[in-house]
Structure formats: structure tokens, C-alpha cells
Design a protein around this motif. Structure first.
Motif, PDB file in Angstrom:
ATOM      1  N   SER A 342       0.827  -1.209   0.000  1.00  0.00           N
ATOM      2  CA  SER A 342       0.000   0.000   0.000  1.00  0.00           C
ATOM      3  C   SER A 342       0.859   1.255   0.000  1.00  0.00           C
ATOM      4  O   SER A 342       0.631   2.187  -0.771  1.00  0.00           O
ATOM      5  N   GLY A 343       1.879   1.273   0.863  1.00  0.00           N
ATOM      6  CA  GLY A 343       2.748   2.438   0.939  1.00  0.00           C
ATOM      7  C   GLY A 343       3.540   2.674  -0.323  1.00  0.00           C
ATOM      8  O   GLY A 343       3.653   3.802  -0.808  1.00  0.00           O
ATOM      9  N   GLN A 344       4.066   1.603  -0.901  1.00  0.00           N
ATOM     10  CA  GLN A 344       4.901   1.749  -2.091  1.00  0.00           C
ATOM     11  C   GLN A 344       4.096   2.147  -3.321  1.00  0.00           C
ATOM     12  O   GLN A 344       4.517   2.991  -4.108  1.00  0.00           O
ATOM     13  N   SER A 345       2.935   1.557  -3.502  1.00  0.00           N
ATOM     14  CA  SER A 345       2.115   1.901  -4.670  1.00  0.00           C
ATOM     15  C   SER A 345       1.646   3.346  -4.601  1.00  0.00           C
ATOM     16  O   SER A 345       1.631   4.059  -5.605  1.00  0.00           O
ATOM     17  N   SER A 346       1.268   3.801  -3.403  1.00  0.00           N
ATOM     18  CA  SER A 346       0.815   5.179  -3.258  1.00  0.00           C
ATOM     19  C   SER A 346       1.953   6.162  -3.476  1.00  0.00           C
ATOM     20  O   SER A 346       1.743   7.264  -3.991  1.00  0.00           O
ATOM     21  N   THR A 347       3.172   5.766  -3.105  1.00  0.00           N
ATOM     22  CA  THR A 347       4.319   6.641  -3.307  1.00  0.00           C
ATOM     23  C   THR A 347       4.593   6.856  -4.789  1.00  0.00           C
ATOM     24  O   THR A 347       4.981   7.955  -5.209  1.00  0.00           O
ATOM     25  N   ILE A 348       4.407   5.815  -5.605  1.00  0.00           N
ATOM     26  CA  ILE A 348       4.624   5.953  -7.041  1.00  0.00           C
ATOM     27  C   ILE A 348       3.662   6.979  -7.628  1.00  0.00           C
ATOM     28  O   ILE A 348       4.046   7.834  -8.438  1.00  0.00           O
TER      29      ILE A 348
END
Length: 544
Positions: A342-348
Motif C-alpha cells: 500500500s505504501g509503495q504503490s501510493s508513493t509511485i
């Protein structure tokens, strides 16, 4: 009627089809590399196949509605107020769907995204202020991703929280680097892991069995019990309706070729609306499930003292116990993996939003890794300080603060979008209807009014009851009250200022009679042509 705009593209006003008067851009020269991008569907193709060609922008944007900031605010809202704030989730995502569709329509109809319109419309000083505020919004949105990823690493590998915060500076760069080996597969994996957590919460929801009547009551009967509920509601709105998403969505749709006819552009706007509606409906169900699970488990009469203590201080690091009835001993591992995704996808998505904000306002472009590193370094600083000093509880509170900052930032993206999409200067005859204008402005000013009320009453209450010396309180008041006044004045300025730059070019010449007499066959031929794609936005990685 036809004319020529500033970019050398002919602009015409097509004859009315199905009661619409859409403005259309026609490119004089053919693209040099027609195979480089996906072609829009032809008229004779089935509707579902045409729809698939437009899928991508809405789902990419919707990942931001499932980020660690959303999960944190949902968990705390459920633990503290059970189902009382579900109406905020419902209104927030309905409002998000409306304004995201405005952003998509603005891009499709005008060929420019929101940041470019702001640069073109406002004076230089106002433009720089809006750019700074937009960058602050991107950074505020990135803070929950930093902390959420650090929590996930802590759960998985027992890494200290502050070390996890430092590692997040490299993790997203690694993901961006892996895109060259198959970005669509990578994003599919990330989305699958996010939906894995959704399935876990739905499973736990089936086990906990919240009362349907109480859930529906909380969803449709607005209620705020005490000042704490107001702050939680603002944090929920800030986590659901994010200003940087408006800039992002209006740019993402420009990566799709759209048939140049009135019917083609209408179809594109409709497909983007359907796609966004489906993606945000899924996000709505997940948010409701998280709030309901948190509210049900933490209000059980037979809850253990240990779990009761966790509910009183619930944050992302301790929320895995909510899933133990479904997943048992593996609940923490599955939860941590999904939280990491969740954190990584939102950061992209935040990285791309920042890229197009900078390109639109300043006409500057940076390499993605450089842009991500800059944003991430700024976001890491407060996260690192809070993680070292305050630990998990302090990091959890920082996520709530970041969500509230996003809510206060919202007017400076929302008001320009509402004005541009509702005015003839930008959209010509295809501006929003009077009913949509009234509804969106009422909802928008409702959110802005709540923000201002909470800001003013909360600060005054703090000044009265704080333990600081009187001199310090007076000094803080002298600094903060002018800033509050400037905030209100800026909102009023953006609202009342009349748009002056006309981007809709009124037709000046009559269309050739043979063009008007083509009839249905002519319309089919037009469908095979495409409005020129944006070369500078062509490298956005979207699902096939």
C-alpha cells in the motif's frame, strides 16, 4: 466553425450530436510514430473493448485512496467512534468521484492538465504560491507512505522504526528502477497485495458481523460527538480527498488518444467516469470494511484487556491483531506485506503527481528518480525526527497531522478546478451544468467551512488552555492569526476572481458544407482519427 489556437492546432466547433456542443482539437500534421502509443478504439468495436482502451488513469489514482494514511484514519475513527463517521467516508468518496471526473474532463476537453491551466490563468506571484502549496500537499501525502512502509518493515523484520524510515528513501527508488522490466506487472502485483488486505478485512468483517442497521445509520445520518470527532472527520476528508490527485488525474487522461469527434470525446469522458466510479467504489468498500472491523472488534463486550489497550492507542503498527480471527498467527505477516504494498504503490502515484505539478507550474521536468529522491528526503525529515522522539505512537499521530494538512490544502486545488470546469473560458459550451455546479460548490465550501471552523476554534482553545507563559502565547498568536487571515483571504480571492484567460477558442469560420453533409458514415470516418496525444506525458506507465 474553425479557427487556430496558439499551438498551431486547428480548433473547431462540431455540429451538435446528441445535444452536445463539444470543443474539438484537430492536428494539422500526423504524429511521426503512430505505433508508439495505444490507438483509441474504432467506432465499430464493441463497447467493452473500447472501454478497456481507456482503463488505467482511474485505477492508478484510486491507489491513493488505499494508502497508509487512509488506513490509519479509518482504524482510529472506528476504534474511537465505531460507525459514527462512516457518513464522512461516504460523502468524501462521492465528492472525490465528482471532482476526479472534473479533472479528467478538463484534461480530455482542453488538452491541458490542471497545473498548466493554473500557470496560464493566475499572476506570477499567485502561481508560485499555488505551486508551493501543491508541493507541500505531495510531501504531506508522502509522509504516511514513509511511516507505513517503516511500520511494515518493523513488523516483518523487527527493524527499528527510525531505520525503517531511512530505508524507505531507497525502497521506492528500487521500485521505480524495476519498472523497466515490466511496470504493468509490477503495479499488478502491488494492486494484488493491496486487495489481499481488503479480502482480509472483508473476511474479518464477516466474522465480527457488525450490525447492519448501525453501519447504515452511521453511513447516512451525520453525527459528530465532541471536538475530537470533528478533528477525526477532517483527517478522514484529508485522507480521502487529496489535492495532488486532482493534478495527477487531469494529466493521466492525456496519455490516451481520443477520437476527434463530439461523440468520441463524449465517450472518452463517459468511460473515464465509469472507470473512476468502479475504482472508487472498491476503495469505498475497503474503507468501510476497515472502519467497521475496527469499530466492531474494539467495542466487543468480551474483548481482552490486551486488545482493549491496543484499541485505545490504535495505529498501523498494532492493527494486525484485528485480523487474527481470520488469519490466526499469520495475521501480522500478511498485514505487513499488504501495508508495505500500500505504501509503495501510493508513493509511485505521488511521484508522478509531483512531476506534473512541477512541469505544469514551472515548465520544469526532472528524472523520476531525482524527483522521488527530492520529495522523499523532505518527507523523511519530520518522519525521522518523530520516529526517534515519539516512537510508534508519535509516528501514528504524524499521519493524522499529515491528513489534516491535506484537508487544509484542498481549497487551493479544488477551487481552481471547480472554476475552470464550470466556466466558459476554459470549457466553452461544455461547462458543467448549473445543478452540478451548485452541488459541488456546496460540498466544497462545506469542507472548507469545517476546516476553517476547526482551525479557528481549535487554535483559540489551545491558546486559552495551554501551559506556556503568557508572553509565549501572545507571540504565537501574533504569528498564527495573520496566517489564518491570509488563508481565508486566499480562499476568498480564488473564489471571487474572475477567470480572464480564454482557452476555449470560439470558432470563426464555417465548416465545409461537405463535412456537414457526411452524415453517419462521415461520423464513423471521424472516429478513426485521433486528437494528438501529449508527447510530454506519453511515458506515464499505465496498465494495458
Amino acid at each position: 466553425m474553425a479557427g487556430v489556437n496558439g499551438s498551431g492546432a486547428a480548433v473547431c466547433k462540431e455540429p451538435s450530436l446528441r445535444g452536445s456542443n463539444r470543443i474539438v482539437s484537430l492536428e494539422i500534421k500526423e504524429p511521426s510514430s503512430p505505433d508508439r502509443h495505444r490507438l483509441a478504439p474504432e467506432q465499430k468495436e464493441p463497447g467493452w473493448r473500447k472501454f478497456l482502451a481507456y482503463i488505467g488513469p482511474g485505477f492508478l489514482v484510486s491507489l491513493a485512496y488505499l494508502d497508509p494514511g487512509n488506513l490509519e484514519t479509518d482504524l482510529q475513527a472506528g476504534a474511537s467512534y465505531q460507525y459514527e463517521l462512516l457518513w464522512v467516508v461516504l460523502i468524501g468518496l462521492i465528492f472525490a468521484l465528482i471532482i476526479q471526473s472534473f479533472a479528467a474532463n478538463l484534461g480530455v476537453t482542453t488538452g491541458k492538465h490542471l497545473a498548466e491551466h493554473c500557470k496560464q490563468e493566475y499572476p506570477k506571484f499567485v502561481n508560485y504560491c499555488l505551486w508551493i502549496l501543491a508541493e507541500v500537499a505531495v510531501i504531506a501525502a508522502d509522509i504516511p507512505e514513509v511511516i507505513g512502509t517503516a511500520f511494515a518493515l518493523n513488523i516483518l523484520f523487527h527493524i527499528p522504526l527510525w531505520v525503517g524510515v531511512l530505508i524507505t528513501g531507497l525502497s521506492t527508488l528500487l521500485l521505480l528502477g524495476l519498472q523497466r522490466y515490466g511496470v504493468r506487472k509490477l503495479e499488478l502485483l502491488i494492486a494484488s497485495l493491496v486487495f489481499l488486505m481488503a479480502a482480509c478485512y472483508f473476511g474479518e468483517m464477516a466474522y465480527a458481523q457488525p450490525k447492519a442497521s448501525e453501519v447504515l445509520k452511521g453511513m447516512f445520518i451525520p453525527k459528530l460527538s465532541g471536538s475530537g470527532a470533528t478533528g477525526a472527520a477532517i483527517a478522514l476528508i484529508g485522507a480521502l480527498v487529496m489535492p495532488h490527485n486532482l493534478f495527477l488525474h487531469s494529466a493521466l487522461v492525456l496519455s490516451r488518444k481520443v477520437p476527434q469527434s463530439v461523440h468520441g470525446i463524449n465517450s472518452a469522458c463517459r468511460y473515464f467516469l465509469i472507470e473512476s466510479g468502479f475504482a472508487l467504489f472498491v476503495a469505498f468498500l475497503i474503507n468501510v470494511a476497515v472502519v467497521s472491523v475496527s469499530g466492531t472488534v474494539c467495542s466487543m463486550s468480551n474483548i481482552s484487556l490486551e486488545d482493549k489497550s491496543r484499541c485505545d492507542n490504535l495505529d498501523l503498527s498494532s492493527a494486525s491483531f484485528l485480523l487474527k480471527n481470520v488469519l490466526g498467527s499469520s495475521s501480522s505477516t500478511v498485514y505487513a506485506i499488504a501495508l508495505l504494498a500500500s505504501g509503495q504503490s501510493s508513493t509511485i502515484t505521488g511521484t508522478y503527481a509531483g512531476q506534473y505539478i512541477m512541469q505544469g507550474f514551472l515548465e520544469l521536468r526532472m528524472k523520476k528518480w531525482m524527483r522521488n529522491l527530492m520529495t522523499r528526503c523532505i518527507a523523511i525529515t519530520p518522519s525521522l525526527v518523530v520516529a526517534i522522539i515519539g516512537g510508534s505512537s508519535g509516528a501514528g499521530r504524524l499521519i493524522i497531522i499529515a491528513s489534516m494538512i491535506l484537508s487544509f490544502e484542498l481549497p487551493f486545488a479544488l477551487i481552481p478546478l471547480l472554476k475552470f470546469s464550470s466556466g466558459r473560458t476554459k470549457m466553452g459550451p461544455y461547462k458543467n451544468s448549473i445543478y452540478i455546479i451548485i452541488v459541488t460548490w456546496v460540498l466544497g465550501f462545506g469542507i472548507i467551512g469545517i476546516n476553517i471552523y476547526y482551525l479557528s476554534t481549535g487554535f483559540v482553545g489551545w491558546l486559552i488552555h495551554n501551559q506556556l507563559p503568557k508572553f509565549a502565547s501572545v507571540l504565537i498568536g501574533i504569528i498564527v492569526f495573520p496566517l489564518m487571515a491570509a488563508y481565508i483571504i486566499a480562499v476568498i480571492y480564488l473564489t471571487l476572481r474572475k477567470d480572464r484567460v480564454v482557452t476555449f477558442v470560439e470558432a470563426q469560420e464555417t465548416l465545409d458544407e461537405t463535412h456537414l453533409e457526411k452524415g453517419e458514415e462521415g461520423n464513423k470516418e471521424e472516429e478513426k482519427k485521433d486528437i494528438p496525444y501529449r508527447e510530454d506525458l506519453a511515458d506515464i506507465p499505465l496498465p494495458e
